[in-house]
Motif scaffolding. Structure first.
Motif, PDB file in Angstrom:
ATOM      1  N   ALA A 114       0.776  -1.224  -0.115  1.00 29.77           N
ATOM      2  CA  ALA A 114       0.049  -0.037  -0.291  1.00 29.77           C
ATOM      3  C   ALA A 114       0.953   1.296   0.038  1.00 29.77           C
ATOM      4  O   ALA A 114       0.370   2.217  -0.563  1.00 29.77           O
ATOM      5  N   ILE A 115       1.980   1.117   0.485  1.00 29.54           N
ATOM      6  CA  ILE A 115       2.842   2.396   0.883  1.00 29.54           C
ATOM      7  C   ILE A 115       3.162   3.057  -0.341  1.00 29.54           C
ATOM      8  O   ILE A 115       3.452   4.474  -0.657  1.00 29.54           O
ATOM      9  N   TRP A 116       3.390   2.161  -1.532  1.00 28.48           N
ATOM     10  CA  TRP A 116       4.116   2.785  -2.883  1.00 28.48           C
ATOM     11  C   TRP A 116       2.999   3.936  -3.468  1.00 28.48           C
ATOM     12  O   TRP A 116       3.349   4.593  -4.025  1.00 28.48           O
ATOM     13  N   ASN A 117       1.818   3.859  -2.894  1.00 29.47           N
ATOM     14  CA  ASN A 117       0.651   4.681  -3.368  1.00 29.47           C
ATOM     15  C   ASN A 117       0.942   6.141  -2.906  1.00 29.47           C
ATOM     16  O   ASN A 117       0.138   6.921  -2.886  1.00 29.47           O
ATOM     17  N   VAL A 118       1.713   6.263  -1.783  1.00 32.77           N
ATOM     18  CA  VAL A 118       1.796   7.565  -1.069  1.00 32.77           C
ATOM     19  C   VAL A 118       3.289   8.137  -1.169  1.00 32.77           C
ATOM     20  O   VAL A 118       3.837   8.970  -0.251  1.00 32.77           O
ATOM     21  N   VAL A 119       4.015   7.382  -1.655  1.00 27.73           N
ATOM     22  CA  VAL A 119       5.443   7.704  -1.670  1.00 27.73           C
ATOM     23  C   VAL A 119       5.769   9.081  -2.527  1.00 27.73           C
ATOM     24  O   VAL A 119       5.281   9.088  -3.812  1.00 27.73           O
TER      25      VAL A 119
END
Length: 224
Positions: A205-210
């Motif tokens: 999920a975190i790649w969506n907010v890098v």
């Protein structure tokens, strides 16, 4: 015969002249987030961000200031044993403050540039080093998932070779041989309220907010 008598400084002055200088640094403070606590939803919940920033990061800042005050006291007394005993507190709390200060800026809401792929020189360097952006993400996620216990996954520039490398660190250890470009916190406090103990789902999920704009800025600065 003329006698020349050389005056000797008082013992207290002599001792003071050889004492190490004490430099009182300003206290460290918790940096403001560049977005609201709920701005990274649905990928990272507002509850997690509030707890992570206002409680966990604040604790590192508070304890770092305490450690520095104790260090000043130890140096004033020339207490080397006390200085040595404080090193772990410095490493843990100082590293926690440094790492999280990078982490918050490495993230951004999708509407403000979070997610997607890097561009320009950063993307070129990632492709050259890892084969493609997709391979980089897979490699990074795999290594970050494999961190035992608590720690961090990093994209860093090796200071010696000037090459991009994926690095993992334990606990709150900061990068020292690399310039930190992108750091992902894999302590459970960074994701447990939302993803329980399933770290791979959090890393997916975190790649969506890098914030690749911030990572690119750090990369450009590291090459100067």
């Amino acid at each position: 015969m003329l006698r020349i008598i050389r005056s000797r400084p008082a013992p207290s002055l002599l001792k003071a002249s050889f004492a190490r200088p004490i430099v009182f640094a300003s206290k460290h403070t918790l940096p403001d987030l560049p977005y609201d606590y709920d701005a990274l939803e649905p990928f990272i919940s507002g509850d997690i961000m509030k707890l992570h920033h206002s409680k966990h990061h604040q604790t590192y800042v508070t304890n770092l200031n305490v450690a520095e005050e104790k260090l000043h006291e130890a140096r004033a007394k020339s207490d080397v044993i006390a200085e040595v005993s404080l090193q772990q507190a410095f490493k843990f709390n100082g590293g926690g403050h440094i790492n999280h200060s990078i982490f918050w800026k490495n993230l951004a809401p999708p509407k403000n540039g979070g997610g997607g792929e890097p561009t320009g020189e950063l993307l070129k360097a990632i492709n050259e080093e890892f084969g493609s952006f997709e391979k980089f993400v897979t490699n990074f996620s795999t290594q970050a998932t494999s961190v035992q216990g608590s720690g961090w996954g990093w994209l860093g520039l090796n200071k010696a070779t000037k090459q991009l490398e994926i690095v993992t660190t334990s606990n709150q250890d900061p990068l020292t041989a690399h310039v930190p470009l992108l750091g992902v916190d894999v302590w459970e406090h960074a994701y447990y309220l939302q993803y329980k103990n399933v770290r791979p789902d959090y890393l997916k999920a975190i790649w969506n907010v890098v914030n690749w704009g911030d990572v690119a800025t750090r990369y450009a600065a590291s090459k100067k």
